[in-house]
Design a protein around this motif. Structure first.
Motif, PDB file in Angstrom:
ATOM      1  N   SER A 111       0.587  -1.162   0.393  1.00 28.43           N
ATOM      2  CA  SER A 111       0.125  -0.129  -0.079  1.00 28.43           C
ATOM      3  C   SER A 111       0.707   0.891  -0.363  1.00 28.43           C
ATOM      4  O   SER A 111       0.389   2.320  -0.566  1.00 28.43           O
ATOM      5  N   ASP A 112       1.966   1.015   0.285  1.00 27.90           N
ATOM      6  CA  ASP A 112       3.013   2.848   0.564  1.00 27.90           C
ATOM      7  C   ASP A 112       3.342   2.319  -0.976  1.00 27.90           C
ATOM      8  O   ASP A 112       4.413   1.349  -0.999  1.00 27.90           O
ATOM      9  N   ALA A 113       3.103   3.172  -2.022  1.00 21.78           N
ATOM     10  CA  ALA A 113       4.065   3.185  -3.717  1.00 21.78           C
ATOM     11  C   ALA A 113       5.126   4.429  -3.415  1.00 21.78           C
ATOM     12  O   ALA A 113       5.238   4.564  -4.698  1.00 21.78           O
ATOM     13  N   ASN A 114       5.547   5.313  -2.829  1.00 21.68           N
ATOM     14  CA  ASN A 114       6.695   6.090  -3.051  1.00 21.68           C
ATOM     15  C   ASN A 114       7.633   5.243  -2.387  1.00 21.68           C
ATOM     16  O   ASN A 114       7.995   6.033  -0.966  1.00 21.68           O
ATOM     17  N   ASN A 115       8.006   4.593  -2.082  1.00 18.62           N
ATOM     18  CA  ASN A 115       9.844   4.055  -2.249  1.00 18.62           C
ATOM     19  C   ASN A 115      10.691   4.513  -2.766  1.00 18.62           C
ATOM     20  O   ASN A 115      10.186   4.107  -4.246  1.00 18.62           O
ATOM     21  N   SER A 116      11.612   4.486  -2.727  1.00 14.50           N
ATOM     22  CA  SER A 116      12.871   4.572  -3.832  1.00 14.50           C
ATOM     23  C   SER A 116      13.359   3.520  -3.817  1.00 14.50           C
ATOM     24  O   SER A 116      14.477   2.834  -2.523  1.00 14.50           O
ATOM     25  N   GLY A 117      13.045   2.644  -4.264  1.00 17.10           N
ATOM     26  CA  GLY A 117      13.442   1.061  -4.702  1.00 17.10           C
ATOM     27  C   GLY A 117      12.421   0.223  -2.842  1.00 17.10           C
ATOM     28  O   GLY A 117      11.213  -0.262  -2.635  1.00 17.10           O
ATOM     29  N   LEU A 118      13.127  -0.447  -2.194  1.00 17.09           N
ATOM     30  CA  LEU A 118      12.275  -1.460  -1.162  1.00 17.09           C
ATOM     31  C   LEU A 118      12.408  -0.491  -0.225  1.00 17.09           C
ATOM     32  O   LEU A 118      12.720   0.582  -0.017  1.00 17.09           O
ATOM     33  N   PRO A 119      10.828  -0.604   0.685  1.00 20.00           N
ATOM     34  CA  PRO A 119      10.528   0.260   2.470  1.00 20.00           C
ATOM     35  C   PRO A 119      11.916  -0.028   3.364  1.00 20.00           C
ATOM     36  O   PRO A 119      12.272  -1.066   2.839  1.00 20.00           O
ATOM     37  N   LYS A 120      12.505   1.160   3.457  1.00 19.13           N
ATOM     38  CA  LYS A 120      13.275   1.361   4.501  1.00 19.13           C
ATOM     39  C   LYS A 120      13.160   0.736   5.838  1.00 19.13           C
ATOM     40  O   LYS A 120      13.775  -0.876   6.300  1.00 19.13           O
ATOM     41  N   ASN A 121      11.842   0.424   6.199  1.00 24.82           N
ATOM     42  CA  ASN A 121      10.744  -0.581   6.891  1.00 24.82           C
ATOM     43  C   ASN A 121       9.740  -1.396   6.091  1.00 24.82           C
ATOM     44  O   ASN A 121       9.070  -1.144   6.327  1.00 24.82           O
ATOM     45  N   TRP A 122      10.438  -2.621   6.113  1.00 28.20           N
ATOM     46  CA  TRP A 122       9.599  -2.919   5.796  1.00 28.20           C
ATOM     47  C   TRP A 122       7.771  -3.932   6.290  1.00 28.20           C
ATOM     48  O   TRP A 122       7.870  -4.073   7.523  1.00 28.20           O
ATOM     49  N   ASP A 123       6.640  -3.343   5.939  1.00 24.84           N
ATOM     50  CA  ASP A 123       5.687  -3.034   7.052  1.00 24.84           C
ATOM     51  C   ASP A 123       4.626  -4.420   6.434  1.00 24.84           C
ATOM     52  O   ASP A 123       4.243  -4.024   6.177  1.00 24.84           O
ATOM     53  N   ASP A 124       4.499  -5.817   7.070  1.00 27.35           N
ATOM     54  CA  ASP A 124       3.226  -6.643   6.746  1.00 27.35           C
ATOM     55  C   ASP A 124       1.849  -6.778   6.385  1.00 27.35           C
ATOM     56  O   ASP A 124       1.659  -6.570   5.798  1.00 27.35           O
ATOM     57  N   SER A 125       1.631  -5.237   7.667  1.00 25.93           N
ATOM     58  CA  SER A 125       0.358  -4.906   7.246  1.00 25.93           C
ATOM     59  C   SER A 125      -0.323  -4.051   6.025  1.00 25.93           C
ATOM     60  O   SER A 125      -1.499  -3.571   6.371  1.00 25.93           O
ATOM     61  N   LYS A 126       0.723  -4.114   5.515  1.00 23.12           N
ATOM     62  CA  LYS A 126       0.481  -2.804   4.299  1.00 23.12           C
ATOM     63  C   LYS A 126       1.052  -3.613   2.919  1.00 23.12           C
ATOM     64  O   LYS A 126       0.549  -3.185   2.002  1.00 23.12           O
ATOM     65  N   VAL A 127       0.615  -5.364   2.998  1.00 25.62           N
ATOM     66  CA  VAL A 127       0.482  -5.988   1.616  1.00 25.62           C
ATOM     67  C   VAL A 127      -0.411  -6.325   1.857  1.00 25.62           C
ATOM     68  O   VAL A 127      -1.600  -7.020   2.635  1.00 25.62           O
ATOM     69  N   VAL A 128      -1.664  -5.644   0.511  1.00 27.96           N
ATOM     70  CA  VAL A 128      -2.511  -5.215   1.150  1.00 27.96           C
ATOM     71  C   VAL A 128      -2.955  -6.979  -0.140  1.00 27.96           C
ATOM     72  O   VAL A 128      -4.078  -7.273  -0.446  1.00 27.96           O
ATOM     73  N   ALA A 129      -2.061  -7.607  -1.320  1.00 21.94           N
ATOM     74  CA  ALA A 129      -2.225  -9.204  -1.745  1.00 21.94           C
ATOM     75  C   ALA A 129      -1.193 -10.216  -1.613  1.00 21.94           C
ATOM     76  O   ALA A 129      -0.069  -8.621  -1.761  1.00 21.94           O
ATOM     77  N   MET A 130      -1.272 -11.268  -2.069  1.00 23.52           N
ATOM     78  CA  MET A 130       0.337 -11.937  -1.438  1.00 23.52           C
ATOM     79  C   MET A 130      -0.181 -13.455  -2.010  1.00 23.52           C
ATOM     80  O   MET A 130      -1.263 -13.645  -2.317  1.00 23.52           O
ATOM     81  N   LEU A 131       0.553 -13.523  -3.452  1.00 22.96           N
ATOM     82  CA  LEU A 131       0.555 -14.857  -4.231  1.00 22.96           C
ATOM     83  C   LEU A 131       1.202 -15.104  -4.697  1.00 22.96           C
ATOM     84  O   LEU A 131       2.224 -14.272  -5.234  1.00 22.96           O
ATOM     85  N   THR A 132       0.922 -16.577  -4.972  1.00 22.92           N
ATOM     86  CA  THR A 132       1.947 -17.224  -5.868  1.00 22.92           C
ATOM     87  C   THR A 132       2.078 -17.010  -6.983  1.00 22.92           C
ATOM     88  O   THR A 132       1.206 -17.820  -7.657  1.00 22.92           O
ATOM     89  N   ALA A 133       2.858 -17.075  -8.016  1.00 17.54           N
ATOM     90  CA  ALA A 133       2.431 -17.114  -9.423  1.00 17.54           C
ATOM     91  C   ALA A 133       3.647 -17.863  -9.811  1.00 17.54           C
ATOM     92  O   ALA A 133       5.351 -18.055  -9.473  1.00 17.54           O
ATOM     93  N   GLU A 134       3.386 -19.168 -10.769  1.00 18.88           N
ATOM     94  CA  GLU A 134       4.323 -19.979 -11.625  1.00 18.88           C
ATOM     95  C   GLU A 134       5.353 -19.464 -12.387  1.00 18.88           C
ATOM     96  O   GLU A 134       4.425 -18.884 -13.187  1.00 18.88           O
ATOM     97  N   ILE A 135       6.713 -20.133 -12.386  1.00 17.73           N
ATOM     98  CA  ILE A 135       6.971 -19.328 -13.353  1.00 17.73           C
ATOM     99  C   ILE A 135       6.974 -20.140 -14.510  1.00 17.73           C
ATOM    100  O   ILE A 135       6.948 -20.844 -14.927  1.00 17.73           O
ATOM    101  N   TYR A 136       7.295 -19.820 -16.241  1.00 14.64           N
ATOM    102  CA  TYR A 136       6.502 -19.995 -17.538  1.00 14.64           C
ATOM    103  C   TYR A 136       8.249 -19.902 -18.478  1.00 14.64           C
ATOM    104  O   TYR A 136       8.623 -18.517 -18.013  1.00 14.64           O
ATOM    105  N   PRO A 137       8.708 -20.927 -18.045  1.00 14.34           N
ATOM    106  CA  PRO A 137      10.505 -20.937 -19.342  1.00 14.34           C
ATOM    107  C   PRO A 137       9.875 -20.247 -20.595  1.00 14.34           C
ATOM    108  O   PRO A 137       8.752 -20.772 -21.127  1.00 14.34           O
TER     109      PRO A 137
END
Length: 283
Positions: A111-137
């Motif tokens: 939910s925090d979209a204004n980071n220069s790369g990765l967030p300085k302090n990662w906050d799990d509560s800001k993850v609004v969606a997380m899913l596993t996506a299969e790799i296709y070669p």
């Protein structure tokens, strides 16, 4: 003192000169705007290239959070609420991150979209969606990191991510049907125009809804259009009649559309009507 002033002037001159030079960015910025149904999706990201490097498992380590590109975090913006996997995501802007492995990626919308790369302090509560996506070669290397909108329908799109010999896709679903049906209901309870009846009928045809209702609306639209009816409108009317089981009526209307398309010089509609008439006459 004179020597000191000379040094200052030389430094100032060198800074000004260097500030005037413009050169290409190694990871250029990209922006994609995609309409999915009635939802506007905007994607902003930077695009690094392989340049002879091994990417996954090396430049992008397995098991660690990656910003999906370079420079500032990748950002996606939705104009309406959407569904990603089992998650309902509100309209707004989100950063996208991934944790790659050899067989799949964990893709996260943050939910925090204004980071220069990765967030300085990662906050799990800001993850609004997380899913596993299969790799296709991929059968070949994709030199530059690329993000796409694939498999577009009126209600969904797949957010594609390609780099090196890897493709990963995440499906995003949008509430088009609810929005359209609400709009149709509101308009039909007011003073619908011929175009409104036409649009509603075609939507019902395309989305496999009540074909009898579609037939009523398309007939109303064609009747209201009168002698200004167009060959593409007659084409849709013929398709609705055919879908409703009235092949005889569909053929008669298709012949009208065919004649009008010939006058207009539209070869595509001439062929479509000719093919449909031939198909319906054999059934």
């Amino acid at each position: 003192m004179k020597k000191l002033l000379l040094i200052v002037l030389l430094l100032t001159f060198s800074i000004n000169v260097s500030g005037q030079i413009k050169s290409p960015q190694p990871s250029p910025f990209a922006k994609i705007e995609q309409k999915v149904g009635l939802t506007d999706i905007t994607l902003e990201y930077s695009r690094p290239s392989m340049r002879g490097r091994t990417i996954f498992g090396d430049l992008v380590p397995y098991g660690k959070t990656w910003r999906l590109g370079a420079n500032a975090n990748t950002k996606i913006t939705f104009s309406t609420d959407v569904t990603i996997g089992d998650y309902n995501v509100k309209a707004g802007s989100y950063a996208i991150y991934a944790i790659p492995s050899e067989t799949s990626w964990n893709v996260m919308f943050y939910s925090d979209a204004n980071n220069s790369g990765l967030p300085k302090n990662w906050d799990d509560s800001k993850v609004v969606a997380m899913l596993t996506a299969e790799i296709y070669p991929m059968p070949m290397n994709v030199e530059t990191f690329t993000m796409t909108f694939d498999d577009l329908t009126s209600s969904s799109a797949v957010l594609g991510m390609l780099w090196e010999a890897v493709y990963v896709g995440v499906k995003i679903e949008v509430p088009t049907d609810n929005m359209v049906l609400t709009n149709i209901n509101d308009v039909m309870n007011g003073t619908p125009t011929a175009n409104d009846y036409y649009a509603a009928a075609v939507y019902y045809l395309q989305e496999g809804k009540d074909i009898k209702q579609a037939k009523t609306w398309i007939d109303k639209a064609i009747s209201m259009a009168g002698d200004k009816v167009q060959f593409w409108q007659l084409r849709q009317q013929s398709l609705i009649y055919a879908k409703s089981g009235d092949k005889k009526g569909a053929i008669a209307i298709a012949k009208k559309s065919l004649a009008a398309a010939e006058v207009a010089g539209n070869a595509d509609y001439v062929k479509m009507n000719t093919d449909s008439i031939k198909e319906w006459e054999t059934k």
